[in-house]
Design a protein around this motif. Structure first.
Motif, PDB file in Angstrom:
ATOM      1  N   HIS A   1       0.814  -1.216   0.000  1.00 35.71           N
ATOM      2  CA  HIS A   1       0.000   0.000   0.000  1.00 35.71           C
ATOM      3  C   HIS A   1       0.853   1.274   0.000  1.00 35.71           C
ATOM      4  CE1 HIS A   1      -2.736  -3.127   1.600  1.00 35.71           C
ATOM      5  NE2 HIS A   1      -3.629  -2.478   0.869  1.00 35.71           N
ATOM      6  N   ALA A   2       2.126   1.121  -0.287  1.00 36.49           N
ATOM      7  CA  ALA A   2       3.010   2.290  -0.300  1.00 36.49           C
ATOM      8  C   ALA A   2       2.601   3.265  -1.400  1.00 36.49           C
ATOM      9  CB  ALA A   2       4.452   1.851  -0.505  1.00 36.49           C
ATOM     10  N   ALA A   3       2.781   4.554  -1.121  1.00 35.61           N
ATOM     11  CA  ALA A   3       2.409   5.594  -2.083  1.00 35.61           C
ATOM     12  C   ALA A   3       3.466   5.720  -3.168  1.00 35.61           C
ATOM     13  CB  ALA A   3       2.238   6.929  -1.359  1.00 35.61           C
ATOM     14  N   ILE A   4       3.118   5.310  -4.377  1.00 35.37           N
ATOM     15  CA  ILE A   4       3.980   5.514  -5.543  1.00 35.37           C
ATOM     16  C   ILE A   4       3.135   6.301  -6.546  1.00 35.37           C
ATOM     17  CG2 ILE A   4       5.413   4.435  -7.321  1.00 35.37           C
ATOM     18  CD1 ILE A   4       5.609   1.988  -5.547  1.00 35.37           C
ATOM     19  N   PRO A   5       3.109   7.611  -6.422  1.00 32.56           N
ATOM     20  CA  PRO A   5       2.220   8.440  -7.248  1.00 32.56           C
ATOM     21  C   PRO A   5       2.562   8.353  -8.733  1.00 32.56           C
ATOM     22  CG  PRO A   5       3.122   9.677  -5.389  1.00 32.56           C
ATOM     23  CD  PRO A   5       3.901   8.420  -5.494  1.00 32.56           C
ATOM     24  N   LEU A   6       1.522   8.233  -9.553  1.00 31.70           N
ATOM     25  CA  LEU A   6       1.715   8.144 -11.000  1.00 31.70           C
ATOM     26  C   LEU A   6       0.834   9.127 -11.766  1.00 31.70           C
ATOM     27  CD1 LEU A   6       1.747   4.247 -11.322  1.00 31.70           C
ATOM     28  CD2 LEU A   6       3.716   5.754 -11.521  1.00 31.70           C
ATOM     29  N   ASP A   7      -0.001   9.833 -11.042  1.00 29.97           N
ATOM     30  CA  ASP A   7      -0.964  10.715 -11.683  1.00 29.97           C
ATOM     31  C   ASP A   7      -0.334  12.076 -11.987  1.00 29.97           C
ATOM     32  OD1 ASP A   7      -3.290  11.669 -12.720  1.00 29.97           O
ATOM     33  OD2 ASP A   7      -4.186  12.176 -10.792  1.00 29.97           O
ATOM     34  N   PHE A   8       0.622  12.062 -12.914  1.00 27.76           N
ATOM     35  CA  PHE A   8       1.329  13.303 -13.249  1.00 27.76           C
ATOM     36  C   PHE A   8       0.547  14.087 -14.310  1.00 27.76           C
ATOM     37  CE2 PHE A   8       4.721  10.469 -11.777  1.00 27.76           C
ATOM     38  CZ  PHE A   8       5.340  11.286 -10.840  1.00 27.76           C
ATOM     39  N   PRO A   9       0.236  15.355 -14.036  1.00 28.97           N
ATOM     40  CA  PRO A   9      -0.475  16.160 -15.041  1.00 28.97           C
ATOM     41  C   PRO A   9       0.456  16.494 -16.208  1.00 28.97           C
ATOM     42  CG  PRO A   9       0.148  17.526 -13.175  1.00 28.97           C
ATOM     43  CD  PRO A   9       0.511  16.118 -12.807  1.00 28.97           C
ATOM     44  N   ALA A  10      -0.139  16.692 -17.359  1.00 31.85           N
ATOM     45  CA  ALA A  10       0.660  17.038 -18.546  1.00 31.85           C
ATOM     46  C   ALA A  10       1.109  18.497 -18.466  1.00 31.85           C
ATOM     47  CB  ALA A  10      -0.169  16.819 -19.798  1.00 31.85           C
ATOM     48  N   ILE A  11       2.377  18.735 -18.844  1.00 26.74           N
ATOM     49  CA  ILE A  11       2.895  20.109 -18.939  1.00 26.74           C
ATOM     50  C   ILE A  11       3.209  20.371 -20.407  1.00 26.74           C
ATOM     51  CG2 ILE A  11       4.702  21.729 -18.284  1.00 26.74           C
ATOM     52  CD1 ILE A  11       5.041  20.268 -15.700  1.00 26.74           C
ATOM     53  N   ARG A  12       2.452  21.297 -21.024  1.00 25.48           N
ATOM     54  CA  ARG A  12       2.642  21.608 -22.443  1.00 25.48           C
ATOM     55  C   ARG A  12       3.363  22.952 -22.597  1.00 25.48           C
ATOM     56  NH1 ARG A  12      -2.306  19.136 -21.873  1.00 25.48           N
ATOM     57  NH2 ARG A  12      -3.201  21.130 -21.216  1.00 25.48           N
ATOM     58  N   GLU A  13       4.196  23.038 -23.613  1.00 27.55           N
ATOM     59  CA  GLU A  13       4.938  24.277 -23.859  1.00 27.55           C
ATOM     60  C   GLU A  13       3.998  25.431 -24.177  1.00 27.55           C
ATOM     61  OE1 GLU A  13       8.422  24.116 -26.316  1.00 27.55           O
ATOM     62  OE2 GLU A  13       8.545  21.929 -26.113  1.00 27.55           O
ATOM     63  N   THR A  14       2.789  25.098 -24.689  1.00 32.66           N
ATOM     64  CA  THR A  14       1.833  26.152 -25.055  1.00 32.66           C
ATOM     65  C   THR A  14       1.044  26.678 -23.865  1.00 32.66           C
ATOM     66  OG1 THR A  14       0.222  24.433 -25.584  1.00 32.66           O
ATOM     67  CG2 THR A  14       1.558  25.300 -27.409  1.00 32.66           C
ATOM     68  N   ASP A  15       1.132  25.968 -22.698  1.00 28.72           N
ATOM     69  CA  ASP A  15       0.408  26.433 -21.503  1.00 28.72           C
ATOM     70  C   ASP A  15       0.931  27.786 -21.067  1.00 28.72           C
ATOM     71  OD1 ASP A  15      -1.110  24.187 -21.464  1.00 28.72           O
ATOM     72  OD2 ASP A  15       0.063  23.165 -19.904  1.00 28.72           O
ATOM     73  N   HIS A  16       0.021  28.592 -20.483  1.00 25.31           N
ATOM     74  CA  HIS A  16       0.470  29.880 -19.954  1.00 25.31           C
ATOM     75  C   HIS A  16       1.199  29.658 -18.629  1.00 25.31           C
ATOM     76  CE1 HIS A  16      -2.864  29.687 -17.106  1.00 25.31           C
ATOM     77  NE2 HIS A  16      -3.669  29.437 -18.137  1.00 25.31           N
ATOM     78  N   GLY A  17       1.843  30.685 -18.134  1.00 20.54           N
ATOM     79  CA  GLY A  17       2.712  30.574 -16.963  1.00 20.54           C
ATOM     80  C   GLY A  17       2.026  30.051 -15.730  1.00 20.54           C
ATOM     81  N   THR A  18       0.782  30.477 -15.454  1.00 24.30           N
ATOM     82  CA  THR A  18       0.064  30.047 -14.240  1.00 24.30           C
ATOM     83  C   THR A  18      -0.197  28.543 -14.274  1.00 24.30           C
ATOM     84  OG1 THR A  18      -0.997  32.210 -14.089  1.00 24.30           O
ATOM     85  CG2 THR A  18      -1.985  30.405 -12.831  1.00 24.30           C
ATOM     86  N   ALA A  19      -0.644  28.031 -15.418  1.00 27.42           N
ATOM     87  CA  ALA A  19      -0.931  26.594 -15.557  1.00 27.42           C
ATOM     88  C   ALA A  19       0.332  25.775 -15.361  1.00 27.42           C
ATOM     89  CB  ALA A  19      -1.540  26.308 -16.926  1.00 27.42           C
TER      90      ALA A  19
END
Length: 768
Positions: free
Chosen positions: A102-120
């Motif tokens: 039950h160890a926490a191995i997080p895999l839910d990484f959000p996508a980071i796109r070059e077109t995203d604005h700075g806040t996102a």
């Protein structure tokens, strides 16, 4: 069943078998046996007691998936009785392995796109950083546990320690990529404050995530290697853990294999003309697990990729059928929309089409709308339908709806049988342990008696009834806790917690019979009949051949001769002997059995019989069933009655009551009846002395007392030849006497308690 534990050596041997893996841990029985032999184990075999506590703690941990105070106390107590317990080491290793699982191995990484604005980009960077921190917190906790095992590993050799080493080495492989994510996101988040953007940092994150996903596959393979199975509980695994249901388990397993096979064919490009049919019919009595099986089917469909989700939307008639044109279709479509992607579960589906429904009943609209949605339109193939209900009613329902039946092939019909008494006891123990209670051996015996008593007809609630009995016992235990006087016991459910409370003033059937006035011949006949039933019951219990019990009888005599009263006593006597489970009397007449339409009388009679099961069906003026025109349906009631007497055997006792001559005509008119009513009891009219005694007893029962001269007056007003109304005459006479007493007292100025209770000769004489 578990081997019998009759001595301390038996218990020690059983514990050794569990430790050696030769026998599975049964938490309920383990807890009960440890409680039963606690003192002996502590004194004569403390190490065995410690092992038992650790096994109990381990079983509890696997069930709850957490360490609570009760579990911790068991481990602590075990160390008192065996400081170097290998079982304690085993448990500690098991707990560490479980922590790995039950160890926490997080895999839910959000996508980071070059077109995203700075806040996102900044928000995504923060999320990456948080996920990395989760891993490091989990690693820190595991590291502490690993270090605590260092000394134990030197003292004992165990495959568990090898497993822990393998898991720890694999788990540590995640550290380097998570560390890179942590550093990169920290800098990346900071870089967004200005105009500068680092492509190398962006690339670093993507590479680290890909590496984590690659290690994750190794990690899952390692976990499977250590535990020997996939960690997630599949639907089939959950089903296998359920008590009983052997036929259903086999059928569902075959269904799983078939659907899996069909899915693989489909993947290879092969097609079936009709596609894969997921619609199911579940039949069974209450409490047999229909809803649970429906949820497992939804999970199976989801696991195989046949449905998009494993959700089950449960509805019944009240949520689908409206009282206005068009509204029912709207409600049904809304339910289908809610179930889209999953399963629509309709409980008591047969209620959608009622046999006696009027023209403004819209249950058929639900069926038509449902069939249409299943076969065409936007919802076709997007959901599965599971219809559930009682077996007989569902068969009738499907026969009357050919369009619906064709959508549910025979292989998709599952019937859930009633649980056996043994299975119900296992269910009761599981329910008790889920609430941290155990049933003692005498409690199991008492519970079994209650279960058998409740098993009267198809309305028996199976697991639901058992749940109610267990919860009622828990209530009884808690409600009497203060009365026990000793240190409170928080876990044991004893036999007295399951026994029904008896009224101390409640007389036995034989005592009630003896208190009746007169009726010597009736008393003798009834005593003879119950004595015969008792002896035959004893012969069966002792394994001897027994004669068939002919308990149905006729009561003939004038009105008011005590037929109904004796029927109640007779029923009670049979219950006391264990021949009837409820021991009630259902009194009916012709109007309760006979209808004015063809086919309805049989249904009406069957409903009455259902209510009478486990007791006595007392049919007053029974001869009226054959009195009528050629179009009368009384004979239909008799036919249904004879059939029920055969089907239900000793679970139903029928008494035909009425005048002697007419009862004889009834038996002569139907040979099937005469063969089943071999005992005829005649009730004689009461004589004058008996009527006087009955009147005096009637007064005493409600707090009145006849003066001596008033009793003499009774002999004057009651006819020498008695009265044709018998007991009813006594009730009427006494009512008149009481009214005359009231008139007399109303004219007097002073009335004390004594005068309110006293009946004078004047009151008696003026009553006629």
């Amino acid at each position: 069943m578990l081997q019998s534990i009759e001595s301390l050596e038996d218990l020690k041997g059983w514990l050794e078998n569990i430790k050696a893996g030769k026998q599975e841990v049964d938490e309920t029985k383990l807890w009960r046996h440890l409680s039963q032999w606690e003192e002996e184990l502590k004194q004569q075999s403390p190490t065995s007691y410690a092992d038992g506590l650790i096994l109990l703690a381990l079983a509890r941990y696997k069930r709850l998936n957490t360490v609570d105070s009760l579990l911790a106390n068991w481990v602590k107590e075990a160390k008192v009785y065996d400081q170097f317990s290998q079982m304690a080491q085993f448990l500690q290793a098991e707990l560490i392995i479980d922590q790995f699982i039950h160890a926490a191995i997080p895999l839910d990484f959000p996508a980071i796109r070059e077109t995203d604005h700075g806040t996102a980009k900044k928000e995504s960077a923060k999320r990456y950083y948080q996920l990395a921190e989760q891993y490091f917190r989990s690693k820190s906790q595991l590291e502490e546990q690993i270090h605590s095992l260092a000394e134990l590993k030197q003292e004992a050799k165990s495959s568990h320690y090898e497993h822990i080493d393998l898991l720890w080495k694999t788990f540590q492989q995640f550290e380097e990529p998570y560390l890179r994510i942590s550093k990169a996101t920290e800098a990346y988040a900071h870089s967004l404050d200005g105009v500068y953007y680092s492509a190398s940092q962006f690339k670093e994150l993507k590479q680290a995530v890909e590496e984590i996903k690659s290690i994750q596959k190794q990690w899952q393979d390692r976990l499977k290697q250590v535990t020997g199975e996939e960690q997630e509980d599949t639907a089939l695994r959950k089903l296998s853990k359920m008590i009983g249901l052997s036929e259903i388990k086999e059928r569902v397993h075959k269904l799983y294999q078939f659907l899996s096979y069909q899915k693989k064919r489909e993947t290879e490009g092969y097609r079936m003309k009709e596609g894969i049919n997921l619609n199911m019919i579940l039949t069974g009595n209450p409490g047999t697990g229909k809803t649970t099986i429906a949820r497992l089917l939804a999970r199976i469909y989801y696991e195989l990729g046949l449905l998009k989700q494993e959700s089950v939307y449960e509805v019944d008639r009240s949520q689908l059928v409206a009282g206005y044109v068009g509204q029912t279709e709207e409600l049904t479509l809304k339910a289908i929309e809610r179930a889209s992607g999953g399963v629509l579960f309709i409980d008591e589906a047969y209620s959608l089409k009622r046999a006696d429904a009027s023209g403004n009943d819209y249950g058929q609209t639900v069926i038509d709308t449902l069939v249409s949605a299943m076969t065409s339109g936007q919802y076709a193939g997007t959901f599965a339908v599971v219809l559930a209900g009682y077996p007989e009613e569902m068969r009738t329902f499907l026969r009357s709806n050919p369009g619906l039946r064709s959508r549910f092939p025979e292989q998709n019909h599952l019937h859930l049988r009633d649980y056996t008494s043994s299975e119900l006891l296992d269910i009761a123990e599981r329910m008790a342990i889920d609430n941290d209670f155990i049933l003692t051996e005498p409690a199991l015996v008492s519970l079994k008696e209650q279960i058998e008593e409740e098993k009267v007809d198809a309305s028996f609630g199976n697991a639901r009834t058992v749940q109610n009995l267990v919860y009622k016992a828990i209530f009884e235990k808690g409600a009497t806790l203060e009365e026990q006087g000793s240190a409170p016991d928080f876990i044991k459910l004893e036999a007295e917690h399951f026994k029904k409370q008896k009224n101390e003033n409640d007389l036995s059937a034989s005592s009630q019979l003896n208190q009746l006035i007169g009726m010597d011949n009736v008393k003798n006949e009834l005593k003879q009949l119950t004595a015969y039933a008792e002896v035959q019951q004893l012969r069966r219990e002792r394994g001897l051949q027994s004669m068939p019990l002919q308990l149905h009888t006729t009561f003939s005599g004038s009105p008011g001769t005590g037929k109904t009263t004796v029927a109640s006593i007779y029923s009670k006597a049979l219950k006391e002997l264990g021949l009837l489970k409820r021991g009630h009397v259902l009194q009916v007449g012709r109007a309760d059995l006979v209808s004015g339409y063809a086919g309805q009388t049989a249904l009406k009679t069957k409903e009455v019989i259902k209510d009478a099961l486990g007791g006595v069906l007392f049919i007053d003026e029974a001869y009226s069933l054959i009195q009528g025109s050629s179009t009368d349906y009384g004979q239909e009631a008799i036919t249904a009655l004879v059939e029920a007497m055969t089907v239900h055997d000793e679970n139903l006792v029928v008494i035909l009551s009425g005048y002697e001559k007419e009862i004889e005509q009834l038996l002569s008119a139907n040979p099937g009846l005469r063969s089943r009513f071999r005992k005829q009891i005649t009730f004689q009219d009461y004589n004058k002395n008996e009527l006087v005694e009955m009147t005096i007893n009637r007064a005493n029962s409600v707090g009145y007392e006849f003066l001596s001269e008033a009793k003499d007056a009774l002999f004057e007003v009651i006819p020498d030849e008695g009265h044709h109304a018998n007991g009813r005459y006594v009730d009427q006479l006494f009512e008149q006497i009481v009214q005359q007493q009231a008139l007399r007292l109303s004219a007097e100025k002073d009335t004390d308690i004594k005068s309110l209770q006293t009946i004078s000769s004047e009151d008696v004489k003026r009553s006629v």
